[in-house]
Structure formats: structure tokens, C-alpha cells
Write a protein that holds these residues in place. Structure first.
Motif, mmCIF file in Angstrom:
data_model
loop_
_atom_site.group_PDB
_atom_site.id
_atom_site.type_symbol
_atom_site.label_atom_id
_atom_site.label_comp_id
_atom_site.label_asym_id
_atom_site.label_seq_id
_atom_site.Cartn_x
_atom_site.Cartn_y
_atom_site.Cartn_z
ATOM 1 N N GLY A 163 -4.947 38.532 106.783
ATOM 2 C CA GLY A 163 -5.594 38.497 108.091
ATOM 3 C C GLY A 163 -4.755 39.169 109.164
ATOM 4 O O GLY A 163 -5.284 39.877 110.028
ATOM 5 N N ILE A 164 -3.447 38.957 109.115
ATOM 6 C CA ILE A 164 -2.549 39.600 110.078
ATOM 7 C C ILE A 164 -2.592 41.118 109.905
ATOM 8 O O ILE A 164 -2.677 41.868 110.881
ATOM 9 N N VAL A 165 -2.545 41.582 108.655
ATOM 10 C CA VAL A 165 -2.598 43.022 108.397
ATOM 11 C C VAL A 165 -3.937 43.583 108.869
ATOM 12 O O VAL A 165 -3.985 44.650 109.504
ATOM 13 N N ALA A 166 -5.035 42.871 108.577
ATOM 14 C CA ALA A 166 -6.358 43.340 109.011
ATOM 15 C C ALA A 166 -6.434 43.401 110.536
ATOM 16 O O ALA A 166 -6.956 44.374 111.107
ATOM 17 N N GLY A 167 -5.915 42.380 111.215
ATOM 18 C CA GLY A 167 -5.912 42.379 112.676
ATOM 19 C C GLY A 167 -5.052 43.493 113.244
ATOM 20 O O GLY A 167 -5.424 44.145 114.223
ATOM 21 N N ALA A 168 -3.906 43.713 112.618
ATOM 22 C CA ALA A 168 -3.025 44.796 113.062
ATOM 23 C C ALA A 168 -3.723 46.137 112.904
ATOM 24 O O ALA A 168 -3.703 46.978 113.813
ATOM 25 N N ARG A 169 -4.365 46.329 111.763
ATOM 26 C CA ARG A 169 -5.064 47.586 111.493
ATOM 27 C C ARG A 169 -6.170 47.809 112.513
ATOM 28 O O ARG A 169 -6.327 48.911 113.048
ATOM 29 N N ALA A 170 -6.929 46.757 112.790
ATOM 30 C CA ALA A 170 -8.013 46.866 113.772
ATOM 31 C C ALA A 170 -7.467 47.216 115.156
ATOM 32 O O ALA A 170 -8.140 47.892 115.940
ATOM 33 N N GLY A 171 -6.252 46.774 115.438
ATOM 34 C CA GLY A 171 -5.625 47.074 116.725
ATOM 35 C C GLY A 171 -4.844 48.368 116.733
ATOM 36 O O GLY A 171 -4.139 48.664 117.706
ATOM 37 N N GLY A 172 -4.927 49.134 115.637
ATOM 38 C CA GLY A 172 -4.240 50.416 115.577
ATOM 39 C C GLY A 172 -2.755 50.309 115.274
ATOM 40 O O GLY A 172 -2.001 51.250 115.501
ATOM 41 N N LEU A 173 -2.333 49.160 114.760
ATOM 42 C CA LEU A 173 -0.921 48.941 114.436
ATOM 43 C C LEU A 173 -0.701 49.069 112.935
ATOM 44 O O LEU A 173 -1.587 48.759 112.141
ATOM 45 N N ASP A 174 0.486 49.473 112.537
ATOM 46 C CA ASP A 174 0.866 49.592 111.132
ATOM 47 C C ASP A 174 1.759 48.406 110.801
ATOM 48 O O ASP A 174 2.918 48.351 111.225
ATOM 49 N N ALA A 175 1.227 47.443 110.048
ATOM 50 C CA ALA A 175 1.961 46.209 109.760
ATOM 51 C C ALA A 175 3.244 46.473 108.971
ATOM 52 O O ALA A 175 4.276 45.851 109.235
ATOM 53 N N GLU A 176 3.202 47.375 108.021
ATOM 54 C CA GLU A 176 4.387 47.688 107.216
ATOM 55 C C GLU A 176 5.485 48.281 108.100
ATOM 56 O O GLU A 176 6.639 47.884 108.047
ATOM 57 N N ARG A 177 5.111 49.243 108.927
ATOM 58 C CA ARG A 177 6.076 49.877 109.831
ATOM 59 C C ARG A 177 6.617 48.861 110.836
ATOM 60 O O ARG A 177 7.815 48.848 111.134
ATOM 61 N N ALA A 178 5.748 47.989 111.333
ATOM 62 C CA ALA A 178 6.172 46.968 112.294
ATOM 63 C C ALA A 178 7.196 46.032 111.668
ATOM 64 O O ALA A 178 8.210 45.694 112.292
ATOM 65 N N LEU A 179 6.951 45.621 110.416
ATOM 66 C CA LEU A 179 7.898 44.728 109.750
ATOM 67 C C LEU A 179 9.208 45.451 109.451
ATOM 68 O O LEU A 179 10.280 44.875 109.610
ATOM 69 N N ARG A 180 9.143 46.721 109.062
ATOM 70 C CA ARG A 180 10.381 47.478 108.852
ATOM 71 C C ARG A 180 11.205 47.531 110.140
ATOM 72 O O ARG A 180 12.431 47.391 110.111
ATOM 73 N N GLY A 181 10.533 47.693 111.276
ATOM 74 C CA GLY A 181 11.238 47.699 112.562
ATOM 75 C C GLY A 181 11.891 46.355 112.838
ATOM 76 O O GLY A 181 13.036 46.294 113.302
ATOM 77 N N ALA A 182 11.169 45.270 112.564
ATOM 78 C CA ALA A 182 11.733 43.929 112.753
ATOM 79 C C ALA A 182 12.938 43.725 111.842
ATOM 80 O O ALA A 182 13.935 43.105 112.236
#
Length: 194
Positions: A163-182
Motif C-alpha cells: 500500500g505504501i509503494v502504491a501510494g508513493a507511485r500514485a504520488g509520483g514518488l519512487d519508493a525504492e529510491r526513497a528508501l535508498r536515500g533514507a
């Protein structure tokens, strides 16, 4: 198909390893597991053959190095000659401490607890590995104090992550890239998020 190289075979090695994991996780059965393990072994054989062709090492060298490493890294299990010890440590914690001490002695050039965690790991796998390393090194971390309510089962956790990945995708965010940054911020913060 072009010439086989270590580099050209990496994707197949990773794919075969993931197929083994999927077979185990989906209870694919012993016949399927045997087949998938064979595919991983084939990748090892191919890499060893390529190395042999350039005079670096062969499959026997790989097996000998693995045997030596297992004996060296597991003095709680093996004597230096490879025979089994008469007794073993009582706790997993003792085993982990011995393992960590041996690995540290093997690679003294690793200056930080996070050194040696492959950057190419998928972000979730890398996050788990970094958190494990931080916990074992007793670094001050945000583990367990995230303010996020964690589901009780892996199925529920999977649904939440999806659900988090789907929400991120819908918002134009890349969940994998975001987690790598974190994860980079976690490493730069020496085991804690800024």
C-alpha cells in the motif's frame, strides 16, 4: 548471444538466487528446490570456468576456499583440521560474537560496522542488513522507536508495504529510491536517522 563474462552473467546469478528464494517461500517442494539449487550451482560453475580460462582459479579452488573459510569462521563448530568440536557454544549470541570477531580479524580494513553491506542489495534487504549490523554494534538507532504501528503478521506487513509503494507511485514518488536515500542518511548518521 555474446561472449560470456562475469559481468554478463550477474543478472542470471541474481535471477537464479531469487528463484530459489521463491521456491522456498512458496513451498515449491523438494523437486523444484533441487532444480533451482542446481541452477544456482550452474552459475557458480560458469563463473569458476571463466576464471579458470584466464588462469585465476578453478572450481576446486572455490571449494577449498569455502572449506577453509567455514573452518576459520566457525571455530565453535570446527577444529583447525576440519573435524567437529566436542562441544558447542550454548547460545546464539555466543556464536554471533565469535563470528563477528573472526570476520573483523579477517577484514581489518573495514573501518565501520556498515562496511561490506552490498550497495546493490534491494533497498528493503539492505535496510534489514544495516539495522542488523547497527543492533549488533550497539549503535544508537531508531529501531523499535519509529512511531509506526507494525502489523502482527508478515501478510499484513506485506499488504502495508504494498500500500505504501502504491501510494508513493500514485504520488509520483519512487519508493525504492526513497528508501535508498533514507539508508544513506542512516549510514551517514552512524546508525540513526537525522
Amino acid at each position: 548471444m555474446g561472449a560470456l563474462t562475469h559481468e554478463s552473467l550477474v543478472e542470471y546469478l541474481l535471477e537464479e538466487a531469487y528463484e530459489v528464494a521463491e521456491t522456498i517461500e512458496t513451498a515449491g517442494g523438494d523437486a523444484e528446490l533441487k532444480s533451482e539449487l542446481g541452477d544456482v550451482l550452474l552459475q557458480v560453475v560458469l563463473h569458476a570456468r571463466l576464471a579458470e580460462e584466464r588462469g585465476a582459479f578453478d572450481l576446486d579452488d572455490v571449494a577449498r576456499a569455502l572449506r577453509a573459510k567455514m573452518i576459520r569462521r566457525n571455530p565453535h563448530v570446527f577444529r583447525p583440521d576440519g573435524s567437529l568440536q566436542d562441544s558447542f557454544p550454548a547460545t546464539v549470541e555466543e556464536i554471533v560474537l565469535k563470528w563477528d570477531a573472526v570476520k573483523k580479524a579477517e577484514k581489518p580494513e573495514r573501518g565501520h560496522v556498515f562496511d561490506g553491506v552490498p550497495a546493490a542489495l534491494p533497498a528493503l534487504a539492505r535496510a534489514q542488513k544495516l539495522l542488523d549490523r547497527a543492533e549488533r554494534a550497539h549503535l544508537a538507532t531508531a529501531m523499535g522507536d519509529t512511531g509506526v504501528e507494525i502489523p502482527a503478521t508478515e501478510a499484513e506487513l506485506g499488504d502495508l508495504l504494498f500500500g505504501i509503494v502504491a501510494g508513493a507511485r500514485a504520488g509520483g514518488l519512487d519508493a525504492e529510491r526513497a528508501l535508498r536515500g533514507a539508508l544513506r542518511r542512516f549510514q551517514d548518521g552512524n546508525g540513526s536517522l537525522p
